[in-house]
Design a protein around this motif. Sequence first.
Motif, PDB file in Angstrom:
ATOM      1  N   ASP A   1      62.195  52.987  22.308  1.00 54.27           N
ATOM      2  CA  ASP A   1      61.457  51.587  22.215  1.00 54.27           C
ATOM      3  C   ASP A   1      61.229  50.865  23.272  1.00 54.27           C
ATOM      4  O   ASP A   1      62.187  50.762  24.170  1.00 54.27           O
ATOM      5  CB  ASP A   1      61.989  50.792  21.025  1.00 54.27           C
ATOM      6  CG  ASP A   1      60.758  50.028  19.958  1.00 54.27           C
ATOM      7  OD1 ASP A   1      60.377  50.653  18.976  1.00 54.27           O
ATOM      8  OD2 ASP A   1      60.236  49.031  20.308  1.00 54.27           O
TER       9      ASP A   1
ATOM     10  N   LYS B   1      65.632  45.344  20.154  1.00 57.92           N
ATOM     11  CA  LYS B   1      65.790  46.345  18.906  1.00 57.92           C
ATOM     12  C   LYS B   1      66.633  47.389  19.335  1.00 57.92           C
ATOM     13  O   LYS B   1      67.559  48.070  18.492  1.00 57.92           O
ATOM     14  CB  LYS B   1      64.427  46.827  18.858  1.00 57.92           C
ATOM     15  CG  LYS B   1      64.052  46.807  17.442  1.00 57.92           C
ATOM     16  CD  LYS B   1      62.593  47.481  17.174  1.00 57.92           C
ATOM     17  CE  LYS B   1      61.872  46.458  16.410  1.00 57.92           C
ATOM     18  NZ  LYS B   1      60.590  47.116  15.864  1.00 57.92           N
TER      19      LYS B   1
ATOM     20  N   LYS C   1      44.961  48.598   6.214  1.00 54.70           N
ATOM     21  CA  LYS C   1      44.440  48.915   7.333  1.00 54.70           C
ATOM     22  C   LYS C   1      43.768  50.422   7.546  1.00 54.70           C
ATOM     23  O   LYS C   1      42.757  50.520   8.078  1.00 54.70           O
ATOM     24  CB  LYS C   1      45.422  48.787   8.531  1.00 54.70           C
ATOM     25  CG  LYS C   1      46.156  49.943   8.790  1.00 54.70           C
ATOM     26  CD  LYS C   1      46.990  49.932  10.035  1.00 54.70           C
ATOM     27  CE  LYS C   1      48.329  50.845  10.052  1.00 54.70           C
ATOM     28  NZ  LYS C   1      47.775  52.226  10.022  1.00 54.70           N
TER      29      LYS C   1
ATOM     30  N   THR D   1      49.364  51.305  15.008  1.00 56.55           N
ATOM     31  CA  THR D   1      47.941  51.292  15.123  1.00 56.55           C
ATOM     32  C   THR D   1      47.452  50.134  14.388  1.00 56.55           C
ATOM     33  O   THR D   1      47.041  50.445  13.226  1.00 56.55           O
ATOM     34  CB  THR D   1      47.548  52.882  14.609  1.00 56.55           C
ATOM     35  OG1 THR D   1      47.982  53.169  13.444  1.00 56.55           O
ATOM     36  CG2 THR D   1      47.771  53.982  15.685  1.00 56.55           C
TER      37      THR D   1
HETATM   38  N1  NAD Z   1      55.193  51.637   7.621  1.00 61.63           N
HETATM   39  C1  NAD Z   1      54.812  52.826   7.040  1.00 61.63           C
HETATM   40  O1  NAD Z   1      55.255  53.173   5.738  1.00 61.63           O
HETATM   41  C2  NAD Z   1      54.010  54.048   7.739  1.00 61.63           C
HETATM   42  C3  NAD Z   1      54.158  55.378   6.874  1.00 61.63           C
HETATM   43  C4  NAD Z   1      53.286  56.430   7.458  1.00 61.63           C
HETATM   44  C5  NAD Z   1      52.616  56.208   8.563  1.00 61.63           C
HETATM   45  N2  NAD Z   1      52.690  54.868   9.245  1.00 61.63           N
HETATM   46  C6  NAD Z   1      51.960  54.686  10.456  1.00 61.63           C
HETATM   47  O2  NAD Z   1      52.929  54.991  11.595  1.00 61.63           O
HETATM   48  C7  NAD Z   1      52.576  54.249  12.556  1.00 61.63           C
HETATM   49  C8  NAD Z   1      53.956  53.392  12.797  1.00 61.63           C
HETATM   50  O3  NAD Z   1      54.212  52.425  11.956  1.00 61.63           O
HETATM   51  P1  NAD Z   1      55.270  51.579  11.604  1.00 61.63           P
HETATM   52  O4  NAD Z   1      55.320  50.991  10.327  1.00 61.63           O
HETATM   53  O5  NAD Z   1      56.345  52.410  11.926  1.00 61.63           O
HETATM   54  O6  NAD Z   1      55.104  50.656  12.843  1.00 61.63           O
HETATM   55  P2  NAD Z   1      56.239  49.430  13.491  1.00 61.63           P
HETATM   56  O7  NAD Z   1      55.428  48.275  13.857  1.00 61.63           O
HETATM   57  O8  NAD Z   1      57.281  49.211  12.275  1.00 61.63           O
HETATM   58  O9  NAD Z   1      57.000  50.224  14.654  1.00 61.63           O
HETATM   59  C9  NAD Z   1      56.253  50.357  15.989  1.00 61.63           C
HETATM   60  C10 NAD Z   1      57.187  50.358  16.949  1.00 61.63           C
HETATM   61  O10 NAD Z   1      56.699  50.861  18.126  1.00 61.63           O
HETATM   62  C11 NAD Z   1      57.412  50.144  19.319  1.00 61.63           C
HETATM   63  N3  NAD Z   1      56.400  50.295  20.244  1.00 61.63           N
HETATM   64  C12 NAD Z   1      55.121  49.819  20.694  1.00 61.63           C
HETATM   65  N4  NAD Z   1      54.595  50.167  21.943  1.00 61.63           N
HETATM   66  C13 NAD Z   1      55.666  50.858  22.440  1.00 61.63           C
HETATM   67  C14 NAD Z   1      55.581  51.812  23.562  1.00 61.63           C
HETATM   68  N5  NAD Z   1      54.885  51.690  24.529  1.00 61.63           N
HETATM   69  N6  NAD Z   1      57.025  52.392  23.947  1.00 61.63           N
HETATM   70  C15 NAD Z   1      57.708  52.436  22.858  1.00 61.63           C
HETATM   71  N7  NAD Z   1      57.831  51.833  21.680  1.00 61.63           N
HETATM   72  C16 NAD Z   1      56.816  51.117  21.534  1.00 61.63           C
HETATM   73  C17 NAD Z   1      57.224  48.850  18.755  1.00 61.63           C
HETATM   74  O11 NAD Z   1      58.134  48.034  19.418  1.00 61.63           O
HETATM   75  C18 NAD Z   1      57.831  49.105  17.354  1.00 61.63           C
HETATM   76  O12 NAD Z   1      59.322  48.858  17.304  1.00 61.63           O
HETATM   77  C19 NAD Z   1      51.549  53.363  12.233  1.00 61.63           C
HETATM   78  O13 NAD Z   1      50.173  54.225  12.875  1.00 61.63           O
HETATM   79  C20 NAD Z   1      51.379  53.449  10.724  1.00 61.63           C
HETATM   80  O14 NAD Z   1      49.914  53.206  10.346  1.00 61.63           O
HETATM   81  C21 NAD Z   1      53.458  54.028   8.761  1.00 61.63           C
END
Ligand code: NAD
Length: 448
Positions: free
Chosen positions: A30, A35, A269, A86
């Motif tokens: 990350d 974190k 979203k 995203t």
């Molecule tokens: N939350 C869910 O239940 C869920 C389920 C299925 C799919 N998704 C999809 O999965 C994706 C992630 O969702 P999430 O809820 O886990 O997001 P989140 O916001 O909880 O986590 C994203 C993480 O990515 C990190 N990050 C951002 N840019 C970075 C980089 N350049 N290098 C390394 N780390 C970086 C951020 O610091 C953060 O910790 C999204 O596209 C979402 O739509 C989410």
Amino acid sequence: MKIAVVGTGYVGLVTGTCLAEVGMEVTCIDIDQKKIDNLKQGILPIYEPGLEEMVLRNTEKGRLQFSTNLAESIQDADVAFIAVGTPPGEDGSADLKYVLGVAREIGRNMNNYMVVVTKSTVPVGTANKVRAALEDELSARGKAFDFDVASNPEFLKEGAAIEDFLKPDRIVIGVESEKAEGIMSKVYKPFLLNGHPIIFMDIPSAEMTKYAANSMLATKISFMNDIANLCEIMGADVNMVRKGIGSDARIGNKFIYPGIGYGGSCFPKDVKALIKTAADNGYQMQILESVESVNENQKSVLFNKIKKHFGGDLAGKTFALWGLSFKPKTDDMREAPSLVIIEKLLAEGCKVKAYDPVAMKEAQHIIGDKIEYANDQNEALVDADALLIVTEWPEFRSPNFKVVGKLMRDKVIFDGRNIYDTKEMQDAGFTYYGIGVKPYYHSTVEIA
Ligand SMILES: NC(=O)c1ccc[n+]([C@@H]2O[C@H](COP(=O)([O-])OP(=O)(O)OC[C@H]3O[C@@H](n4cnc5c(N)ncnc54)[C@H](O)[C@@H]3O)[C@@H](O)[C@H]2O)c1
Ligand SMILES: O=c1ccn([C@@H]2O[C@H](COP(=O)(O)OP(=O)(O)O[C@H]3O[C@H](CO)[C@@H](O)[C@H](O)[C@H]3O)[C@@H](O)[C@H]2O)c(=O)[nH]1
């Protein structure tokens, strides 16, 4: 196998931890230094049942590592998963800057063949952009490594993420080479022992499958919210209607629970993004446009009932709110219907006293001290003019109603999740409002 997972949010952390759980060598990466420092000490950035123990176990065994150094962590990896956010852009489209930023960083640092997999939810065509970003960076370095891109959308639900990951209904993987298919089969083989299938397909279909799945689920919910509202007008009970239609196997009994609108980081979203993708390509998603507008209205349904009950004037009233997170068993407040209800009550000059088993800290970041945070569910009730059920946490389902009634100023309940029986509530002396339920009627619900 050696795996790199970029992004340690709900998806990345669960993916990395579950892959380590079945024996793979995983590094979760990350950009958020705090974190990563916390994770190294076993402190998790999110609440997800069972995750903390699993992270600790796998960290101790040395199979799970955390790092901010992508360059180092992807060396010799067989697979790099991109699991960053995203979020919706202003026009509703999925913002790909984090995904493509990570792809570029991988391209700048990879030194061997690997499969670069998008696990984030991304629109059709994104894998092509990921491939182009990788090629660009490799050619800037004068390197020509062989690599593959793949799409592996994630279907986990917050609050049940580990269970969903370890025992998936299906795993969808979009690939374009036999080599990538072989490697991805190896990654997921340990999860398929109980017979759930991997569905391999082309990449655009995999990307579209994720949006179609979430949009279909959101459609079921908005449809039932519409039916619930009509039930109320027509003197029918939506719990009975739900059971009546849910027993038809073609309809199914899941995801047809009416409430105060869907929230969370995904449905709102993803529905918006699919509408935008279609519009950009000359097509109108008419059903999804209605799904969205029904959902927007539904977030006000409880507030409208409150306003009507109190004759329009809410100034100076105190409301107890049970539940803040968008659903039980998570601390996630993204697009939580509670935020809309609270905003409306505050605008009317009301006092709000809220309790949530795990989301209060997160709520405080967003709402600040505009509301009171109670230490337990009963404390929230003291001198309340009404109780609002906003999130159906299990511990709210069977309170001691004698105590509840005594603590409140007035015995009124607005139940946004239909967790109580209308007749039992009225027999206990409460004025009870549910969503699409019939007054003085036994329609006890079993929760989804
Ligand atoms: N939350 C869910 O239940 C869920 C389920 C299925 C799919 N998704 C999809 O999965 C994706 C992630 O969702 P999430 O809820 O886990 O997001 P989140 O916001 O909880 O986590 C994203 C993480 O990515 C990190 N990050 C951002 N840019 C970075 C980089 N350049 N290098 C390394 N780390 C970086 C951020 O610091 C953060 O910790 C999204 O596209 C979402 O739509 C989410
Ligand atoms: O019958 C139902 C079921 C759900 N909801 C609401 O719908 C929202 C989403 O709930 P849920 O789907 O359980 O949680 P998420 O964690 O948002 O999971 C969804 O979004 C994820 C991210 O894309 C996907 O991976 C999951 O498969 C998909 O279920 C919540 O506000 C629920 O209260 C209802 O109102 N009625």
